[in-house]
Structure formats: C-alpha cells, structure tokens
Design an enzyme around this catalytic site. Structure first.
Site, PDB file in Angstrom:
ATOM      1  N   SER A  15      36.395 -38.007  53.189  1.00 25.47           N
ATOM      2  CA  SER A  15      36.128 -37.939  54.638  1.00 25.47           C
ATOM      3  C   SER A  15      35.513 -39.265  55.088  1.00 25.47           C
ATOM      4  O   SER A  15      35.331 -40.170  54.281  1.00 25.47           O
ATOM      5  CB  SER A  15      35.194 -36.770  54.929  1.00 25.47           C
ATOM      6  OG  SER A  15      34.007 -36.918  54.188  1.00 25.47           O
ATOM      7  N   GLU A 142      43.618 -35.062  66.479  1.00 25.15           N
ATOM      8  CA  GLU A 142      42.974 -35.411  65.210  1.00 25.15           C
ATOM      9  C   GLU A 142      42.554 -34.117  64.525  1.00 25.15           C
ATOM     10  O   GLU A 142      41.862 -33.296  65.111  1.00 25.15           O
ATOM     11  CB  GLU A 142      41.750 -36.297  65.504  1.00 25.15           C
ATOM     12  CG  GLU A 142      40.996 -36.688  64.264  1.00 25.15           C
ATOM     13  CD  GLU A 142      39.650 -37.365  64.574  1.00 25.15           C
ATOM     14  OE1 GLU A 142      39.409 -37.792  65.718  1.00 25.15           O
ATOM     15  OE2 GLU A 142      38.838 -37.436  63.639  1.00 25.15           O
ATOM     16  N   CYS A 382      16.412 -38.465  78.517  1.00 29.20           N
ATOM     17  CA  CYS A 382      16.233 -37.017  78.409  1.00 29.20           C
ATOM     18  C   CYS A 382      14.837 -36.693  77.865  1.00 29.20           C
ATOM     19  O   CYS A 382      13.863 -36.867  78.592  1.00 29.20           O
ATOM     20  CB  CYS A 382      17.351 -36.393  77.589  1.00 29.20           C
ATOM     21  SG  CYS A 382      17.573 -34.646  78.012  1.00 29.20           S
ATOM     22  N   ARG A 463      17.169 -28.050  78.577  1.00 26.97           N
ATOM     23  CA  ARG A 463      16.693 -26.794  79.164  1.00 26.97           C
ATOM     24  C   ARG A 463      15.471 -27.017  80.041  1.00 26.97           C
ATOM     25  O   ARG A 463      15.187 -26.234  80.929  1.00 26.97           O
ATOM     26  CB  ARG A 463      16.252 -25.833  78.058  1.00 26.97           C
ATOM     27  CG  ARG A 463      17.367 -25.259  77.258  1.00 26.97           C
ATOM     28  CD  ARG A 463      16.882 -24.238  76.256  1.00 26.97           C
ATOM     29  NE  ARG A 463      17.867 -24.137  75.197  1.00 26.97           N
ATOM     30  CZ  ARG A 463      19.028 -23.506  75.334  1.00 26.97           C
ATOM     31  NH1 ARG A 463      19.313 -22.879  76.459  1.00 26.97           N
ATOM     32  NH2 ARG A 463      19.895 -23.485  74.346  1.00 26.97           N
ATOM     33  N   HIS A 508      21.934 -38.089  80.430  1.00 29.37           N
ATOM     34  CA  HIS A 508      22.293 -38.960  79.292  1.00 29.37           C
ATOM     35  C   HIS A 508      23.306 -40.010  79.760  1.00 29.37           C
ATOM     36  O   HIS A 508      24.514 -39.766  79.680  1.00 29.37           O
ATOM     37  CB  HIS A 508      22.938 -38.137  78.183  1.00 29.37           C
ATOM     38  CG  HIS A 508      22.008 -37.210  77.482  1.00 29.37           C
ATOM     39  ND1 HIS A 508      21.436 -37.503  76.265  1.00 29.37           N
ATOM     40  CD2 HIS A 508      21.552 -35.984  77.821  1.00 29.37           C
ATOM     41  CE1 HIS A 508      20.668 -36.503  75.880  1.00 29.37           C
ATOM     42  NE2 HIS A 508      20.721 -35.565  76.809  1.00 29.37           N
ATOM     43  N   GLU A 510      24.257 -42.488  78.270  1.00 26.99           N
ATOM     44  CA  GLU A 510      25.028 -43.022  77.141  1.00 26.99           C
ATOM     45  C   GLU A 510      26.394 -42.360  76.981  1.00 26.99           C
ATOM     46  O   GLU A 510      27.283 -42.913  76.341  1.00 26.99           O
ATOM     47  CB  GLU A 510      24.221 -42.904  75.835  1.00 26.99           C
ATOM     48  CG  GLU A 510      24.064 -41.494  75.262  1.00 26.99           C
ATOM     49  CD  GLU A 510      22.856 -40.739  75.812  1.00 26.99           C
ATOM     50  OE1 GLU A 510      22.375 -41.094  76.915  1.00 26.99           O
ATOM     51  OE2 GLU A 510      22.404 -39.777  75.162  1.00 26.99           O
TER      52      GLU A 510
HETATM   53  N1  GLN Z   1      14.389 -30.876  74.503  1.00 24.64           N
HETATM   54  C1  GLN Z   1      14.494 -31.291  75.867  1.00 24.64           C
HETATM   55  C2  GLN Z   1      15.068 -30.205  76.744  1.00 24.64           C
HETATM   56  O1  GLN Z   1      15.723 -29.328  76.279  1.00 24.64           O
HETATM   57  C3  GLN Z   1      15.307 -32.563  75.980  1.00 24.64           C
HETATM   58  C4  GLN Z   1      16.705 -32.431  75.508  1.00 24.64           C
HETATM   59  C5  GLN Z   1      17.379 -33.738  75.223  1.00 24.64           C
HETATM   60  O2  GLN Z   1      16.710 -34.764  75.003  1.00 24.64           O
HETATM   61  N2  GLN Z   1      18.698 -33.741  75.188  1.00 24.64           N
HETATM   62  O3  GLN Z   1      14.889 -30.243  77.932  1.00 24.64           O
END
Ligand code: GLN
Length: 535
Positions: A15, A142, A382, A463, A508, A510
C-alpha cells in the site's frame, strides 16, 4: 463526448504507492485536454465514512462542500483538478452494505437471498455510474487497498463485470511497486508479475501498468514486465519518486499515459496540451531561494498524513509567495509556558492545528499566548481558533478557568460551547456541523482584505462554537469577531487588529486550496510571516 469512459485504478504489492496521486495526475492530464473529469475513491473498510476514524488510523479526514467526511485522497483530487468533490466521490464498504441492508429491511429484494454477488456488486456498480449523471467524460475510480485483500474482492469483481459490460469504455490501470535490492544492485519485477497474475486470476487484465520506482528503469526491464503481464510496452508507465507530488502529472505526460488512455478508449489523442499554468507553478517553486519558517502546533505532528491539507495549503501559499517552506512540527504536548519562547522564537509564523479532546490543549494555549504577546503571525484553525478565544479570555479578560465545554463541561466561563442543535445528538457519525457555509467578512478586517470579498464559503467540521454571550466583552478587550454566518449569527472568524496577523477561523480553509487557486487566507498568513522575518 457521447459516452462516459470509466478508468479504474487498482494497486498491488504494497500500500501507500500513491494511487491517489496517480489518479489525480491522470485526471489532470485528461482535464488539460479539455475533458470533463471527476475522480472517486472506494474504500474497502466497514466504517460508513472516515469521520469516526482517528488520525492514527486514517490520517486527515477531508470534508467535501456538501458536508461529507471523506478520505484524504479527495483533497488531492481537488487540489489537482481544481473542482469540488461531493459525497458521491467517496464510498466505503460500510455505506454500500448500509444501503443494501436498508433495502432488504424495506423488502425491496422481494424475498430473494441477498448476496455479495449480485447485490453488493450491483450497489458498487450503481455508485460508479452515479457520477456519470453529471455528464463527465471520464470517471476515474480509485480502488482503495491492495489487490489480494479480502476486503477489496467485491470491488475487483465489480470492475470485472463492468469491463465486460462497458467494453472499451472501461480501462483498468494497475499500480505496482518495483523494489531496488541494494545487495544485488538490481530492480526486481517479480512482485509486479505476481500482482498482475493475482488480478488476472480475478478476471481482470490491466490495460495499463504503472510501476512505482525510485529511479527510471532500464528498457529491458520494461520489456520484461510487458511480456509477462500481457501489456504493450508503451502501456508500461513509470511513476518515479519526485521531490514533489506536483511533478507526477508531467512525468506521466512525458510517457504519454493520457494519450494511451485515449487510444484504448477509441479516441484519437490529438496534440499534447502544454500544461502552461502547471509548469509555471512548478517553475515558481524551483526559482524560490528564500525560506519562510512556519511552526505547525498539533498533537498529531508525528503522523505523516494527519494535517495533509494544512501541509499542502502552507506549501502552495509559500510557493505563491516565492518562498521555500520550512515547516517545523511542534508537538503541542511538549509546549509549556516555560519553554514556549525557546521552542517558538525562531519561527516566522505559527499555525495552531484543529483537533478534538483535551490532550495537548495547554500546549496550544501556551503557543498562542507566546505568539500574541510577541506579535508573531498566528493562524488558528478550528480548535486552534477556539484555543485563541480561550487564551484571550483567560489571560486578557482575566476569566480564570475559561474553557471550551468540550474540555471542561463545568468550566466557570464557557467561552466555547456546544451548538444548541448539537446538545441532543447521540450518534457520532456524520453529525457535526459539516460542509460549506456562508460567512460575511467585516469591512476593514485583515480577513476581508485577504479574501478581497465580503461573502465567502468555507467548509466546517466541528460541534462547538464561539459563545456569543462573551462576544461584547471579548470585542471590547481587542479581539474582534470579523466573520459571521448570516443565517445563524455564529462567529466564524476572529482577529486581533492591533497585532500584525492574528486570525482564527472556525472553518477549515485548508480544504479549499488548490494548485491554481491557493486559499487567500493561507497566502496572506505566509505574506505576514515573511514580513515578520524581514523585520
Ligand atoms: N473539537 C472542536 C469542535 O468539535 C474543534 C474541531 C476541529 O478542530 N475540527 O468544535
């Protein structure tokens, strides 16, 4: 093109050979010829999606615009092709079985015995074809895992059936490994021969072989592989180790892989596209002589793939700023208020990573405090953003014990708290705030200047959220909420305007950075880090 063509990419021998990169590169080459291409990944594990897997198991969890927690290969597909993927681009065995079992419970199979063949294979085939509804010329699929694994058998069987049904609209590419045996000073093709035999036993004759090697192989070895594996010499392609994955499309193009695919599909290839933008990007990378040093603070830094999209986004942003990226990995568990200066003082910028749970939090807070007090460009993503808020509440507002209720449900100051609609959720899979949401950026903010737009869409996976009850106190003390969701009023971006570059995003960014379109916030962060270094 009248009919969709299907390309399957399987892997053999070991892999981690880079099936995802080969798939993305081939997709890029076909796209450069003007074809409409998409890439999907089938994962043979039984989890319904990778959202519940931890990074030790599976590396980063990628998120699509429509809120699907997906395999990190989808990140490669998006970065190469510059088009978004969706839930349909990543399917697991768990999801296939879930659908089949749901149908069985509803009585859809009218009393028949439900079996791997035809019911599971039919559901796999349905998912392959689902994507072609969007009028793609090529659907590249894939197949995760390695040929010979018990788990991947139903997928291989589905490909066998599809090859029979689709004729030359179906092309099989098999990626194998050609190891170098140092003691014998030789490259060995036997594992490749065995892997192809295994595929043949399962009823599939590969059309194209891709050999992963350290260096280009002598022609007689290629001839040998072709002879033993029933593949034309021109269809034995080499995927040679390169300093960057972004060179792989060019190596494959030099060997005419895209033209071979077209010929096998009955299409006259026409002239080879010049890949101008892609080449420009690589030349820019090669021209850079100065370095930008970024510290990535997280608890999974020892894992190669845990922060894949952040790594790639930093790299792309550095290249667009004409810099070589020197990425320093700093384990959040190792940072304390006492050693923060020693660990962080030589960095041009600090990125505090996303994550879940208490482990490493105090180190993240110490890193953020150091960055804030010493005005080092700092980017919180985040959980990183949530930590910026906690650190500010504790050390600037003096709210001792301020925390996120994720870490301390009884915290005296719950500056980060569970979203209202998350409070009653029991099922952990696919139940976070997921996918792309609107965000309005405040005029005059650094975030707005970076995007140069008021309304943006970025992807979420969390969350917990900024607790608006503390908003006015936090803002009065100098941390501003400069990005907000227009529908819910949730805070999506915070920054401290008095500092050079101190921005945290609940989303995010990214996940939304591609080779031809690097994420503006990453580009701006690197710019600030460079300016910081110049001083
Ligand atoms: N743990 C945090 C939340 O759930 C941040 C999550 C994360 O960084 N993706 O809000």
């Amino acid at each position: 093109m009248a009919e969709t063509k299907y390309i399957f990419v399987s892997g053999g021998v070991v892999s981690s050979l880079g099936k995802g990169i080969v798939s993305a590169s081939l997709g890029k080459l076909l796209q450069a010829r003007g074809y409409n291409v998409t890439i999907q990944k089938f994962d043979p594990y039984i989890n319904v999606d990778p959202g519940t897997l931890n990074p030790y198991e599976h590396g980063e969890c990628y998120v699509t615009v429509d809120g699907h927690e997906a395999d990190l290969d989808l990140g490669h597909y998006e970065r190469f092709l510059n088009i978004p993927t969706t839930r349909a681009n990543n399917v697991t065995t768990g999801r296939i079985y879930q659908t089949v079992i749901d149908k069985e419970r509803k009585g859809d199979y009218l009393g028949k015995t439900v079996q791997v063949i035809p019911h599971i294979t039919d559901e796999i085939k349905r998912n392959v074809k689902l994507l072609s509804k969007n009028k793609f010329d090529f659907v590249i699929t894939e197949i995760g895992g390695t040929v010979g694994d018990i788990e991947s058998l139903p997928y291989i069987e589905s490909v066998r059936q599809l090859k029979w049904e689709l004729g030359r609209n179906c092309i099989c590419v098999h990626l194998t490994y050609v190891p170098y045996i140092a003691a014998a000073k030789e490259y060995k093709t036997k594992p490749t021969q065995h892997s192809v035999k295994q595929l043949q036993e399962l009823g599939i004759q590969p059309d194209i072989l891709v050999l992963r090697t350290e260096r280009f192989l002598q022609h007689d070895l290629i001839r040998k592989v072709a002879l033993f594996c029933n593949v034309g010499e021109e269809a034995v392609i080499q995927s040679v180790d390169r300093p960057t994955i972004y060179e792989v499309p060019l190596i494959l193009q030099q060997q005419g892989m895209d033209a071979i695919v077209l010929k096998k599909a009955g299409i006259t290839p026409g002239p080879t596209p010049d890949m101008e933008k892609w080449n420009e990007f690589l030349q820019r990378k090669a021209r850079a002589t100065k370095t930008v040093r970024i510290g990535l603070v997280g608890k999974y830094v020892e894992l190669q793939d845990a922060y894949k999209s952040i790594d790639e986004s930093l790299l792309l942003a550095a290249i667009y700023n004409d810099r070589i990226l020197d990425r320093q990995l700093i384990h959040s568990e190792k940072i304390t208020p006492d050693n923060a200066a020693a660990l962080l003082k030589d960095l041009d910028g600090i990125l505090v990573a996303p994550g879940f749970g208490q482990r490493g939090i105090e180190g993240k807070l110490a890193a953020i405090r150091y960055a804030r007090e010493n005005d080092i460009p700092c980017f919180g993503v985040c959980l990183g953003m949530q930590c910026m808020v906690i650190e500010f509440a504790r050390n600037v507002l003096g709210l001792e014990g301020a925390n996120s209720t994720e870490m301390e449900p009884n915290a005296p100051y719950k500056v980060i708290d569970l979203m209202e609609d998350q409070k009653h959720i029991i099922n952990m899979g696919g139940s976070m705030r997921l996918g792309a949401f609107d965000c309005i950026l405040q005029k005059g903010s650094k975030a707005r200047a970076a995007y140069n737009r008021e309304l943006i869409q970025e992807r979420h996976r969390h969350r917990f959220e900024f607790n608006n009850e503390y908003r006015s106190r936090i803002e009065a003390a100098g941390m501003k909420c400069v990005g907000e969701n227009p529908d819910s009023g949730l805070v999506e971006v915070i920054e401290i305007p008095a500092l050079k570059w101190f921005i945290g995003t609940q989303y995010h960014p990214e996940y939304n950075s591609t080779v031809v379109n690097p994420n503006p916030l990453f580009v701006s962060f690197i710019q600030a880090a460079i300016e910081n270094n110049n001083k």
